[in-house]
Design an enzyme around this catalytic site. Sequence first.
Site, PDB file in Angstrom:
ATOM      1  CB  ILE A 154       1.524   6.436   0.512  1.00  0.00           C
ATOM      2  CG1 ILE A 154       1.500   4.921   0.284  1.00  0.00           C
ATOM      3  CG2 ILE A 154       1.675   6.777   1.984  1.00  0.00           C
ATOM      4  CD1 ILE A 154       1.480   4.499  -1.171  1.00  0.00           C
ATOM      5  CE1 TYR A 155       0.122   7.911   5.631  1.00  0.00           C
ATOM      6  CE2 TYR A 155      -0.957   9.972   6.194  1.00  0.00           C
ATOM      7  CZ  TYR A 155       0.077   9.069   6.384  1.00  0.00           C
ATOM      8  OH  TYR A 155       1.042   9.326   7.324  1.00  0.00           O
ATOM      9  N   GLY A 156      -4.352   5.752   1.538  1.00  0.00           N
ATOM     10  CA  GLY A 156      -5.464   5.423   0.655  1.00  0.00           C
ATOM     11  C   GLY A 156      -5.095   5.524  -0.802  1.00  0.00           C
ATOM     12  CG  HIS A 157      -2.534   4.202  -4.386  1.00  0.00           C
ATOM     13  ND1 HIS A 157      -1.214   3.851  -4.187  1.00  0.00           N
ATOM     14  CD2 HIS A 157      -2.665   4.367  -5.736  1.00  0.00           C
ATOM     15  CE1 HIS A 157      -0.592   3.785  -5.348  1.00  0.00           C
ATOM     16  NE2 HIS A 157      -1.442   4.102  -6.296  1.00  0.00           N
TER      17      HIS A 157
END
Length: 325
Positions: free
Chosen positions: A58-61
């Site tokens: 999910i980090y930075g998608h």
Amino acid sequence: MQQVRLGSSGLKVSRIALGCMSFGDGTRARWALDDERAEPIFRQALELGITFWDTANIYGHGTSEEIVGRALQRYTRRDDIVLATKLYQPMGDGPGGAGLSRRAVLEQIDASLTRLGTDYIDLYQIHRFDRQTPIEETMEALHDVVKAGKVRYLGASSMWAWQFATMQHAADLHGWTRFVSMQDQYSLIHREEEREMFGLLAHQGVGSIPWSPLAAGRVARPWGESGTERSAANPEVDMFGRPLFLPSDEAIVDAVQRIAAARGVSMAQVAMAWVLKNPVVAAPIVGATKPHHLADAVAALDLELTEDEITALEQPYVPRQPTYF
């Protein structure tokens, strides 16, 4: 750099972990560092011996994983890094786009492997507890990705102790792979894991790899002093409207400041040394965006607090509701 075992497992990790939530293409967060701006951080981490890198889908998608993957190829050898990532948060609208269903686990592991440019993950973690999926379904699917060679070890993050215990019991009951780590929120101004979770981890031989050990920098600067662009962009309440910080936290921050001044070290070193003293803590995760972030974390390894200093730091604490439920 010290190397420690993650809980009672055979996996050894650097005593400080590099948190990679700060890396991304900038489309979802202005404060995210792209490849060029992240390069000095990766190089510094390697120079300091920080070889445990933690990211999430999910980090930075997905863009954090991509940046980490390119860093693995450019600056080091894959075999020299303990690579961790996570799943659970929404990555798409399809039935496997979020959560911990069997389809989600099998879909998201392959997507993460592609973005990271590797054929295995050292530590695959569930980002949160999934109330909508049977625990047995999740644990069997995670066991299957381990048996398939895509994952070496399993970890969990941010949940109630009873939820974690139930998932471990399901693994034991069926002979599936157990969790070896818990990534939980822990700092001088968020000590709720001391109630039940840390006792459970110690009993089961699970290592804690705390996130936000400096409380998003709140205990690393004088009370009321402005922080980073990231902290300025985030409200001081959680998703339920509960305060992240309490007025009583000012006394804790003041104690950190006094001890740091007396010792001639930074506030970050004092606050990190306090986290590191807990025997269940294996490797705090440091989300670095500036060179001094990692330098302070490593320096804290050699800072031993006195009993009087520990009392001064801990005495003002007021319990609060965990912010991730």
